[in-house]
Design a protein around this motif. Structure first.
Motif, PDB file in Angstrom:
ATOM      1  N   GLY A 445       0.844  -1.210   0.000  1.00 41.37           N
ATOM      2  CA  GLY A 445       0.000   0.000   0.000  1.00 41.37           C
ATOM      3  C   GLY A 445       0.869   1.246   0.000  1.00 41.37           C
ATOM      4  O   GLY A 445       0.613   2.187  -0.750  1.00 41.37           O
ATOM      5  N   ASP A 446       1.924   1.193   0.854  1.00 43.66           N
ATOM      6  CA  ASP A 446       2.827   2.350   0.941  1.00 43.66           C
ATOM      7  C   ASP A 446       3.445   2.639  -0.421  1.00 43.66           C
ATOM      8  O   ASP A 446       3.508   3.783  -0.864  1.00 43.66           O
ATOM      9  N   SER A 447       3.914   1.546  -1.056  1.00 41.77           N
ATOM     10  CA  SER A 447       4.601   1.761  -2.335  1.00 41.77           C
ATOM     11  C   SER A 447       3.635   2.357  -3.368  1.00 41.77           C
ATOM     12  O   SER A 447       3.999   3.249  -4.137  1.00 41.77           O
ATOM     13  N   GLU A 448       2.375   1.901  -3.309  1.00 38.26           N
ATOM     14  CA  GLU A 448       1.378   2.475  -4.230  1.00 38.26           C
ATOM     15  C   GLU A 448       1.207   3.957  -3.972  1.00 38.26           C
ATOM     16  O   GLU A 448       1.182   4.776  -4.880  1.00 38.26           O
ATOM     17  N   LYS A 449       1.131   4.254  -2.673  1.00 35.43           N
ATOM     18  CA  LYS A 449       0.983   5.668  -2.293  1.00 35.43           C
ATOM     19  C   LYS A 449       2.145   6.474  -2.842  1.00 35.43           C
ATOM     20  O   LYS A 449       1.972   7.546  -3.412  1.00 35.43           O
ATOM     21  N   VAL A 450       3.361   5.908  -2.627  1.00 37.57           N
ATOM     22  CA  VAL A 450       4.568   6.624  -3.054  1.00 37.57           C
ATOM     23  C   VAL A 450       4.531   6.865  -4.556  1.00 37.57           C
ATOM     24  O   VAL A 450       4.869   7.954  -5.045  1.00 37.57           O
ATOM     25  N   GLN A 451       4.054   5.819  -5.277  1.00 40.57           N
ATOM     26  CA  GLN A 451       4.021   5.984  -6.731  1.00 40.57           C
ATOM     27  C   GLN A 451       3.045   7.076  -7.142  1.00 40.57           C
ATOM     28  O   GLN A 451       3.337   7.896  -8.009  1.00 40.57           O
ATOM     29  N   SER A 452       1.876   7.053  -6.490  1.00 40.63           N
ATOM     30  CA  SER A 452       0.897   8.088  -6.834  1.00 40.63           C
ATOM     31  C   SER A 452       1.467   9.463  -6.522  1.00 40.63           C
ATOM     32  O   SER A 452       1.313  10.410  -7.284  1.00 40.63           O
ATOM     33  N   LEU A 454       4.570  10.231  -6.578  1.00 44.66           N
ATOM     34  CA  LEU A 454       5.578  10.512  -7.592  1.00 44.66           C
ATOM     35  C   LEU A 454       4.934  11.106  -8.836  1.00 44.66           C
ATOM     36  O   LEU A 454       5.397  12.111  -9.392  1.00 44.66           O
ATOM     37  N   SER A 455       3.835  10.446  -9.260  1.00 45.78           N
ATOM     38  CA  SER A 455       3.187  10.937 -10.482  1.00 45.78           C
ATOM     39  C   SER A 455       2.649  12.346 -10.265  1.00 45.78           C
ATOM     40  O   SER A 455       2.738  13.208 -11.138  1.00 45.78           O
ATOM     41  N   ARG A 456       2.125  12.549  -9.036  1.00 41.94           N
ATOM     42  CA  ARG A 456       1.621  13.879  -8.713  1.00 41.94           C
ATOM     43  C   ARG A 456       2.740  14.901  -8.811  1.00 41.94           C
ATOM     44  O   ARG A 456       2.584  15.973  -9.399  1.00 41.94           O
ATOM     45  N   LEU A 457       3.897  14.528  -8.247  1.00 46.38           N
ATOM     46  CA  LEU A 457       5.047  15.440  -8.258  1.00 46.38           C
ATOM     47  C   LEU A 457       5.471  15.761  -9.693  1.00 46.38           C
ATOM     48  O   LEU A 457       5.791  16.907 -10.025  1.00 46.38           O
TER      49      LEU A 457
END
Ligand code: ADP
Ligand code: MG
Length: 896
Positions: A445-452, A454-457
């Motif tokens: 879940g954390d990694s998914e959050k991080v990816q989202s 990242l895309s936001r950034l």
């Protein structure tokens, strides 16, 4: 093998006790809501069981629903178990035992004991029954026999086999056994309540029946289990030994929970029965060959809601367990023989049945064989009275066998312990695995959050880039604006200069006016002095005159003359007071003038400081303009160089076309081009930095400009105020003039009247004197000396009069002079007012002109910009390459 195997769920019954006294006193809430026969809503959640007993259910009703059928089943050769689960004082003992000797209040155990015998009495006469009961407790994972007076821990190796078994023939005997067990239990412990909440008590009824004729044997076992309290250790607050105890209870209860969970999940192969003694004993009751009923005993109080909820959850889980039940059918001797022969042929090891009923030294037989042979009820074997197979062996052999069996049992126990240990390990590992899985899921879940994130950034980054482009464009616009502003500043400074000049002119004019005013003041003061002198002279003369008249003692006309004199004196005093008020007014006017003068000086000072400021700003503006011109020159140079370079490039490209094959030249050219481009980009960067600096300077200048404008406005306001004051004062002066003129007129008139009356008086006096003289000449001609003195006095008076008339004439002339002066002053005032108006008009015009020029300039700049844009795509074919960073490529397309 009479009945086919049948699968059935564990029957779970839920019983709520009423609120007890202390709970009522404490004011606890009654939480459960009963819905229908099988549902209870507790804490907003509904729990469904096979049956829910509300608080007012009688012991008999409970028995009828829960145990009646089980008794019949046990008599038909099935195994059965009734558990009571729940926290301490939730009604487990009340349900299982109740008050043992009260027909109304007795619980399940006494009722069962009665029922069994009633059933037996009603059954076939050819059936022979052998009923045994055992009563023991499990405390700290140790089995204790309650029917042994010494309450020894069972030395048995296979769980309960070492426990005392009592044969019973009536329900009274059963009750006696229970009483005995309970008494023994009471002897052993100091606090019965505490102890009972920490130990499981198990009452076992073993029923064997044999058909006399057919020798058919059936056996059924009924476990009646009152479990330890299910409350948490944390709630009881136990410590030290008590904590160990509590942990142990929890261990056995959690072992029970684990078994139930495992069974509920349907994994029958890995059920951890061996985790505790209790689960080993009750292995058959849970998921095995047994009809099982579980009582879930609950407290209705809000005080116990957490425990009650966990109890209800436990019951819900238990409900899903399925047991496979079959009849425990024992073989007849014939059947046994056949089977024995058959087995003998196939196997070397034969199951040895050792039958010594009631003997304690006899080695027991395993309670639950791992592989029961043909549904033989091996647990019942030690208690079977009739031996179906008799094997003749010698004593030595027997001893040998016994020894071996003991060894085997020991090994089995060791293995049990080992297995126990292993299964506990397995449970632990499973828990760890679950934890790990949870961790994994959370990290996923954390990694998914991080990816989202990242895309936001990344998106943000792109938007930021776009913003930077916009900002660059805005900067260019600002540069253009700066030009405009600097021009405006210049215009403003010119205006400022004009205004300052005008102000200086006004100042000189004002000074001239002041000089004139002082001149007039001097004149007026001089005249006042003269008037005062003349009046003083007159007063003296009059005084002398009065003394002369008084001394002469002329009685005939004294009355008339005296009257006239008083009148004259009154007039004179009036004149005096009026003159005094005039003097006061003059002083007031002088003060006012002084003030005016002071204010003028102040404004002059302010003006000079403003002049200084303006001069400074002008100097700054000039230097900036020069700087701008320099920059413009640089820009132009750069553009020129760019043009030349582009031309060169074009040429080179043409050459390239010509010498296409020569790759070396091409490479060189490309390198050159790249270096040019780099230089360009550097220059561009340089220019951008300069623009930034300029932007800053522009900001400062605009601030300065605004300040100046504000100051100018302030000055205008001050000027306006001063003008108003001046206007006011001039009006005041005018009024004063008018008033003084009128006053002077009045004075003149009064003086004229006085003079006239004096003249008349003189005439009268002269006539009177001449008549008297004539008379006296006629009567007393010798009195010639008195006549002469009189004559002398008359001449004196006449000269006085003459003097007075002269003064009067002088006053009249002065007045006329002043009158002449007035219109001149008025004219000057009017002139200054006109001048101010004209100046205001000029100011307005100058402002309008500045506005127009500004507008015009803006238009011009727009035009130039357009032209530049139009020129760009032609002059800079590679603009897009560099322009990626400084200008949007759309610009070059659109401007075309
Ligand atoms: P446990 O064995 O679970 O610790 P008990 O059976 O000793 O609890 O019950 C505690 C008290 O509550 C006893 O005094 C008992 O008489 C009373 N009690 C329990 N259940 C009921 C019930 N259904 N009706 C009336 N009283 C009850
Ligand atoms: Mg109890």
């Amino acid at each position: 093998m009479a009945d086919a195997d049948a699968e059935c769920n564990i029957k779970v019954l839920c019983r709520f006790r009423p609120l007890n006294k202390s709970e009522i006193i404490r004011g606890d809430k009654f939480i459960p809501i009963f819905q229908g026969e099988d549902t209870v809503i507790f804490g907003g959640k509904s729990y469904v069981f096979d049956q829910v007993f509300p608080t007012n259910t009688t012991q008999e009703q409970v028995y009828n629903v829960s145990a009646k059928e089980i008794v019949k089943d046990v008599l038909r050769g099935y195994n059965g178990t009734i558990f009571a689960y729940g926290q301490t004082s939730s009604g487990k003992t009340h349900t299982m035992e109740g008050s043992l000797h009260d027909p109304k209040g007795m619980g399940i155990i006494p009722r069962i004991s009665g029922d069994i015998f009633e059933h037996i009495f009603a059954m076939d006469e050819n059936l022979e029954f052998h009923i045994k009961v055992s009563y023991f407790e499990i405390y700290m994972d140790k089995i204790r026999d309650l029917l042994d007076a010494q309450i020894n821990e069972c030395t048995c190796v296979s769980f309960t086999k070492g426990c005392t078994e009592r044969f019973v023939t009536s329900s009274e005997e059963v009750m006696d056994v229970i009483d005995e067990g309970k008494a023994n239990r009471h002897v052993a412990v100091t606090n019965m309540n505490e102890h009972s909440s920490r130990s499981h008590s198990i009452f076992l009824i073993n029923i064997k029946q044999e058909h006399v004729e057919t020798e058919q044997k059936l056996c059924g076992k009924l476990y009646l289990v009152d479990l330890a309290g299910s409350e948490k250790v944390s709630k009881t607050g136990a410590e030290g030994a008590l904590l160990d105890e509590a942990k142990n209870i929890n261990k056995s209860l959690s072992a029970l929970g684990n078994v139930i969970s495992a069974l509920a999940e349907g994994r029958k192969s890995h059920v951890p029965y061996r985790d505790s003694k209790m689960t080993r004993i009750l292995q058959d009751s849970l998921g095995g060959n047994c009809r099982t009923t579980m009582f879930i005993c609950c407290s209705p109080s809000s005080y116990n809601d957490v425990e009650t909820k966990s109890t209800l959850m436990f019951g819900q889980r238990a409900k899903t367990i399925r047991n496979t039940v079959s009849v425990n059918l024992e073989l007849t001797a014939e059947q046994w023989k056949k089977k024995y022969e058959k087995e003998k042929l196939t196997r070397e090891d034969v199951v040895l049945e050792h039958l010594t009923p009631g003997s304690k030294d006899a080695p027991p037989v395993p309670a639950v064989p791992e592989e029961p042979l043909l549904d033989i009820c091996s647990p019942c074997s030690p208690c079977s009275l009739a031996s179906s197979v008799v094997v003749h062996i010698s004593k030595e052999e027997r001893q040998k066998y016994e020894e071996e069996i003991r060894k085997l049992y020991k090994q089995l126990d060791d293995k049990d312990d080992e297995i126990n240990h292993q299964s506990q390990m397995v449970e632990k590992l499973k828990e760890q695995m679950l934890d790990q899985e949870e961790l994994l899921a959370s990290s996923r879940g954390d990694s998914e959050k991080v990816q989202s994130e990242l895309s936001r950034l990344q998106k943000e980054n792109e938007s930021a880039k776009a913003e930077v482009k916009e900002v660059l464009q805005a900067l260019e616009e600002l540069a253009v604006n700066y030009d405009q502003r600097s021009l405006e500043v210049e215009e403003k400074s010119v205006q400022n200069k004009l205004l300052a000049e005008e102000l200086a002119k006004k100042m000189t004019h004002l000074l001239a006016l002041e000089v004139e005013l002082s001149h007039i003041q001097e004149l007026s003061s001089h005249q006042r002095k003269r008037i005062a002198e003349i009046l003083n002279g007159m007063m003296k003369d009059l005084g002398e005159f009065s003394t002369i008249v008084g001394n002469r003692d002329i009685k005939l006309i004294t009355g008339v003359i005296e009257e006239e004199f008083t009148v004259a004196r009154l007039y004179i005093s009036k004149i005096k007071s009026e003159v005094k008020s005039m003097v006061k007014r003059c002083r007031h006017l002088e003060n006012l003038q002084m003030e005016c003068h002071r204010k003028m000086e102040e404004t002059g000072r302010e003006l000079s400081s403003c002049h200084l400021l303006i001069a400074q700003h002008e100097a700054k503006i000039r230097s900036l303009v020069e700087y701008m011109q320099n920059v413009e020159l640089k820009k132009r140079n750069l553009e020129d160089s760019y043009d030349s370079l582009s031309e060169e490039l074009a040429k080179l490209q043409a050459q390239e076309l010509n010498i296409y094959s020569d790759s070396k030249v091409k490479e060189a050219l490309e390198q050159q081009m790249e270096s040019h481009q780099e230089a360009h980009s550097k220059q561009l960067g340089h220019l951008r930095d300069e623009i930034n600096e300029k932007q800053k300077i522009i900001g400062e200048l605009t601030d300065c400009n605004q300040k100046q404008q504000l100051e100018l406005e302030q000055l205008h306001l001050d000027f306006e105020r001063l003008r108003m004051q001046e206007h006011h004062k001039s009006r005041f002066l005018h009024e004063r003039h008018e008033q003084s003129k009128q006053d002077l007129k009045g004075l003149e008139e009064t003086v004229a009247r006085e003079l006239h009356s004096l003249h008349n008086l003189r005439k009268l006096f002269v006539r009177d004197l001449s008549t008297r003289v004539r008379k006296s000449a006629g009567l007393e001609p010798d009195d010639s000396g008195g006549y002469i003195t009189q004559r002398q006095k008359i001449s004196f008076l006449e000269s006085n009069l003459e003097q007075l008339t002269k003064v009067h004439k002088q006053l009249v002339r002065d007045n006329a002079d002043l009158r002449c002066e007035l219109p001149k002053l008025e004219k000057r005032l009017r002139y200054t007012a006109d001048r101010v108006k004209a100046l205001e008009g000029a100011l307005k015009e100058a402002k309008e002109g500045a506005m127009k020029d500004r507008h015009h300039y803006q238009q011009e700049v727009e035009r130039i910009k357009d032209v530049m844009r139009a020129r760009n795509p032609f002059r800079r074919p590679h603009a897009a390459q560099i322009g990626n960073t400084c200008s949007s490529p759309t610009d070059s397309v659109v401007s075309k």
